[in-house]
Design a protein around this motif. Structure first.
Motif, PDB file in Angstrom:
ATOM      1  N   TYR A 286       0.824  -1.203   0.000  1.00  0.00           N
ATOM      2  CA  TYR A 286       0.000   0.000   0.000  1.00  0.00           C
ATOM      3  C   TYR A 286       0.864   1.261   0.000  1.00  0.00           C
ATOM      4  O   TYR A 286       0.511   2.278   0.593  1.00  0.00           O
ATOM      5  CB  TYR A 286      -0.973  -0.014   1.181  1.00  0.00           C
ATOM      6  CG  TYR A 286      -2.171  -0.929   0.938  1.00  0.00           C
ATOM      7  CD1 TYR A 286      -2.567  -1.268  -0.352  1.00  0.00           C
ATOM      8  CD2 TYR A 286      -2.919  -1.425   1.999  1.00  0.00           C
ATOM      9  CE1 TYR A 286      -3.655  -2.095  -0.581  1.00  0.00           C
ATOM     10  CE2 TYR A 286      -4.025  -2.260   1.771  1.00  0.00           C
ATOM     11  CZ  TYR A 286      -4.380  -2.586   0.480  1.00  0.00           C
ATOM     12  OH  TYR A 286      -5.469  -3.397   0.253  1.00  0.00           O
TER      13      TYR A 286
ATOM     14  N   ARG B 295      -7.336   2.292  -6.408  1.00  0.00           N
ATOM     15  CA  ARG B 295      -6.693   2.991  -5.288  1.00  0.00           C
ATOM     16  C   ARG B 295      -5.652   3.964  -5.828  1.00  0.00           C
ATOM     17  O   ARG B 295      -4.679   3.569  -6.443  1.00  0.00           O
ATOM     18  CB  ARG B 295      -6.065   1.987  -4.313  1.00  0.00           C
ATOM     19  CG  ARG B 295      -5.453   2.632  -3.048  1.00  0.00           C
ATOM     20  CD  ARG B 295      -5.232   1.605  -1.945  1.00  0.00           C
ATOM     21  NE  ARG B 295      -4.434   2.122  -0.850  1.00  0.00           N
ATOM     22  CZ  ARG B 295      -4.621   1.801   0.432  1.00  0.00           C
ATOM     23  NH1 ARG B 295      -5.575   0.979   0.789  1.00  0.00           N
ATOM     24  NH2 ARG B 295      -3.847   2.307   1.373  1.00  0.00           N
TER      25      ARG B 295
ATOM     26  N   GLU C 205      -9.980  -3.714  -0.079  1.00  0.00           N
ATOM     27  CA  GLU C 205      -8.664  -3.517   0.516  1.00  0.00           C
ATOM     28  C   GLU C 205      -8.582  -4.306   1.823  1.00  0.00           C
ATOM     29  O   GLU C 205      -9.594  -4.491   2.497  1.00  0.00           O
ATOM     30  CB  GLU C 205      -8.451  -2.030   0.838  1.00  0.00           C
ATOM     31  CG  GLU C 205      -8.406  -1.162  -0.389  1.00  0.00           C
ATOM     32  CD  GLU C 205      -8.522   0.318  -0.049  1.00  0.00           C
ATOM     33  OE1 GLU C 205      -7.621   1.074  -0.393  1.00  0.00           O
ATOM     34  OE2 GLU C 205      -9.522   0.704   0.577  1.00  0.00           O
TER      35      GLU C 205
ATOM     36  N   ASN D 259      -8.583  -0.025   4.783  1.00  0.00           N
ATOM     37  CA  ASN D 259      -8.627   1.292   4.155  1.00  0.00           C
ATOM     38  C   ASN D 259      -7.582   2.173   4.847  1.00  0.00           C
ATOM     39  O   ASN D 259      -7.184   1.869   5.964  1.00  0.00           O
ATOM     40  CB  ASN D 259     -10.028   1.862   4.330  1.00  0.00           C
ATOM     41  CG  ASN D 259     -10.440   1.738   5.764  1.00  0.00           C
ATOM     42  OD1 ASN D 259     -10.717   0.624   6.215  1.00  0.00           O
ATOM     43  ND2 ASN D 259     -10.400   2.822   6.510  1.00  0.00           N
TER      44      ASN D 259
END
Ligand code: SF4
Lengths: 228, 513
Positions: A65, A210, B270, B273
């Motif tokens: 991420y 994302r 996800e 988040n």
């Protein structure tokens, strides 16, 4: 303004009435607690994964991420932070009260959350600061999450929100495998302000993809230090 | 009591609105693309969680338990929140909630508020109430900004601007933000939003939010978000007002360990988040020093009396059922005429309004079961849809006008026809005659009147000259005449036919899943 007291009584009475129609009686506090305890929770609370695997997973999920992760030995933290700052050509950083002084990088101007009158910085002043360095309360490997409870070393919530770059130091002993273990770690401070952070600010609002960086810090750096 | 849900009272029925949506090919492409992306992402992260089914079950059980004791948990939440310095208000319906919030805002002399995504505020029409009182609501969630700037309506409960693609969003930003230049990359758009809102975040002193969870044992509130606009609204203003539907309460802080796993995976695909904020009342030196919670009923309590209907309130608004729904994926959210769209909208919107509005929504489903499969709190949506269809029909038939409306008459006739062979056979023969003018090459084209809905966007296969029943009768006759040789063949044929029918049904089902 509407009379909220009579609304309160009305809503509560309506709930009781409808539940009674469904043959659900009011219970005592003890009965309520007992029924709650009986809810089956057969999901995983995290296995006793070996330490190497745990740290590897934590790192992998953070990187997935878009966080940047560097490993450091206990006496290499200051240097690791200095490295992250140098890579961003940053010479100043906000550090909250209570951050361990031995972790402070050399040759970097340390800013404090205090103006000339000894008050907290105003929003505008805070907006002028690019980087903040904090400790954390826990890390969750499976989800690549760090948890702040905004205690000493972590600063009030705005400090890790307004600046664009957040560097945090995570001790390996703070890393757990699962979300239930992470929640357990902070349960004693449950009424503190708490923030879960998983990667830099992002959005999924454009075509469900994302995209990194909207309003929160667009850079998240994690220094993972081998220390209890 | 006047329960209102957005603009549902004046929205056209689903079949009419869906017609418009189906004709908008750009919208259909956008919705299809976005829902495909999210379903694939969700699939991957759900697979990763080996204990997914156990998490779903726990999520369901905790909610079921909470709702059975909702009055007790709400009072616990209230007491703990107020002990920590918050103030709790109660609102029976939309108007009451709006007037409480307006009253508070006037007290703080507000002219502007920054808002973080709250479907509940759309439900009560808060923005319109604020604008009427000359208070400017500033939506800060990227998707909500797109909707607000584009004077549009939300079409998805998690990604309200899902029906807009990147190029369309860019047009809106260029037009409404007063920019001369704007790149075409997604990050150009997020940078523009960051720049546009930063000044407001730093300056506006009142924030308005919804809540994902209200925690009874601590009095805390949890907001789950991605962009950091939530954290801005929850942290920087001096005053914070949080609007919470009464079903959002959970018993304990510990229960977050379940929902913080299932919600992000279901909502945006996800593992987690970017940001979850949890705060309890007021914290000296950190964040808003005035904190108000408005607890909203607006029709929710009506669902408590029935075990099945009560399940509707388990919903954690993840949107997974929308993305999974073959009807939603074709029409998008606007056709539902309610801010709550998709399968959850189809059960929630009509029930909130005592079945007086959004009455066509329980029919906006093929009952394929995909919504139930993905629901992280295991709400039995298909069963609820059938239950609510029954309610619609029963309320219709209990009024004279309802009983005499052609659809209701037809339904009643159909139910009689299916119960009696002779009536059914007669009806079939009648239909075969009736369809004659509309059949072209074995397909039925557009039909008039109440049958129009069936054929508006697709052709129907004509009722064959020979029904299976006719065929069976002929064969039985032939078999009795020829005495023996026939039955083996015809039996094989019949079972082949039924096997083919069964296998085509399975395929259909799988493609929906
Ligand atoms: S009904 Fe279930 S799947 Fe649909 S939004 Fe609610 S929680 Fe999610």
């Amino acid at each position: 303004m509407a009379d909220s007291t009579s609304a309160r009584a009305a809503v509560l009475a309506q709930i009781r009435k409808r539940l009674t129609e469904s043959s659900i009686p009011a219970s005592t506090d003890a009965e309520l607690a007992a029924e709650y305890q009986r809810i089956p929770r057969s999901y995983s609370r995290g296995a006793a994964a070996d330490a190497d695997h745990l740290l590897h997973l934590f790192t992998e999920r953070l990187v997935d991420y878009d966080a940047e992760v560097v490993r450091a030995t206990s006496d290499g933290v200051a240097q690791a932070i200095a490295g992250l700052l140098a890579a961003a050509s940053e010479r100043r950083a906000m550090v909250p009260e209570g951050f361990p002084s031995e972790w402070l990088p050399q040759g970097v101007e340390i800013l404090r959350d205090q103006d000339a009158n000894g008050e907290q910085l105003g929003h505008e002043a805070l907006d002028g600061i690019k980087t903040v360095i904090t400790t954390v309360s826990a890390g969750i490997a499976q989800t690549g999450t760090i948890i702040l409870e905004h205690s000493a070393g972590q600063g009030r919530r705005a400090l890790t929100l307004v600046p664009d770059r957040h560097i945090c130091v995570v001790r390996t002993s703070q890393v757990v495998e699962s979300v239930p273990e992470g929640v357990e770690r902070i349960r004693a401070q449950a009424t503190q302000p708490i923030t879960f952070i998983s990667g830099p600010s992002a959005t999924s609002d454009i075509e469900m993809t994302r995209i990194r960086g909207v309003h929160g810090p667009r850079f998240l750096g994690v220094v993972l230090v081998e220390q209890a | 009591m006047s329960v209102r849900v957005g603009k549902t009272a004046t929205a056209p029925a689903f079949p009419i609105a869906a017609g418009g949506a189906l004709e908008d090919s750009q919208l259909r492409r956008n919705v299809k693309h976005a829902t495909e992306v999210i379903r694939a992402k969700r699939g991957r992260v759900v697979e990763e969680a080996a204990d997914w089914e156990q998490l779903r079950q726990a999520g369901h059980d905790i909610k079921a338990h909470t709702l059975r004791h909702l009055d007790q948990y709400l009072q616990q939440f209230e007491a703990n929140c107020e002990r920590a310095g918050g103030k709790v208000h109660w609102a029976r319906d939309a108007d009451e909630a709006n007037s409480i919030i307006l009253g508070l805002l006037r007290g703080y002399q507000a002219t502007e508020v920054i808002k973080v995504k709250t479907m509940t505020s759309d439900e009560i029409g808060l923005n319109r109430a604020l604008e009427a009182a000359k208070i400017e609501p500033v939506e800060t969630d990227l998707a909500d900004m797109i909707i607000q700037l584009g004077a549009d309506e939300p079409s998805h409960i998690v990604v309200p601007a899902l029906h807009k693609n990147r190029a369309e969003i860019r047009e809106i930003f260029l037009d409404k933000m007063g920019l001369d230049h704007l790149g075409t990359e997604a990050t150009d758009l997020t940078d523009a939003a960051r720049h546009y809102l930063r000044e407001k975040f730093l300056r506006v002193e009142i924030g308005l939010s919804g809540a994902n969870f209200a925690i009874a044992d601590t009095g805390g509130v949890c907001v789950v978000e991605s962009e950091g606009n939530g954290r801005m609204c929850l942290t920087l203003p001096d005053v914070l007002i949080t609007l919470v539907g009464i079903e959002k309460v959970i018993p304990g802080f510990q229960d977050l360990e379940v929902y913080l796993q299932t919600l992000p995976r279901s909502a945006t695909g996800e593992r987690m988040n970017p940001y979850n904020s949890i705060w309890t009342g007021v914290h000296a030196g950190d964040g808003p020093q005035h904190f108000h919670v408005v607890l909203l009923d607006n029709g929710r309590t009506e669902m408590l009396a029935n075990d099945l209907e009560r399940e509707t309130l388990d919903c954690i608004r993840c949107g997974a059922c929308l993305n999974a729904c073959p009807v939603y994926r074709e029409t998008g959210g606007h056709a539902y005429g309610s801010i709550y769209s998709g399968p959850i909208g189809a059960i929630l919107s009509p029930q909130l309004q005592s079945m007086e509005h959004s009455r066509s929504l329980p029919y906006a489903s093929s009952l394929c079961g995909a919504c139930y499969e993905v629901c992280p709190v295991k709400i039995n949506i298909p069963e609820l849809l059938i239950h609510l269809r029954g309610k619609v029909v029963r309320t219709d038939q209990s009024t004279l006008a309802g009983a005499l409306n052609p659809e209701s008459l037809a339904m009643k006739f159909a139910s009689r026809a299916f119960q009696s062979t002779s009536v059914y056979v007669a009806a079939q023969r009648l239909a075969r005659l009736g369809q004659a003018p509309f059949v072209r090459k074995g397909m039925i084209g557009p039909l008039p009147g109440m049958f129009g809905g069936w054929t508006k966007f697709r052709d129907l296969k004509a009722i064959p000259k020979h029904s299976f029943r006719d065929w069976w009768k002929d064969h039985e006759k032939a078999r009795q005449k020829s005495g023996g040789a026939g039955p083996v063949r015809s039996a094989t044929n019949a079972s082949d036919a039924s096997r083919r029918a069964a296998s085509s049904e399975t395929k259909e089902g799988a493609s929906h899943g």
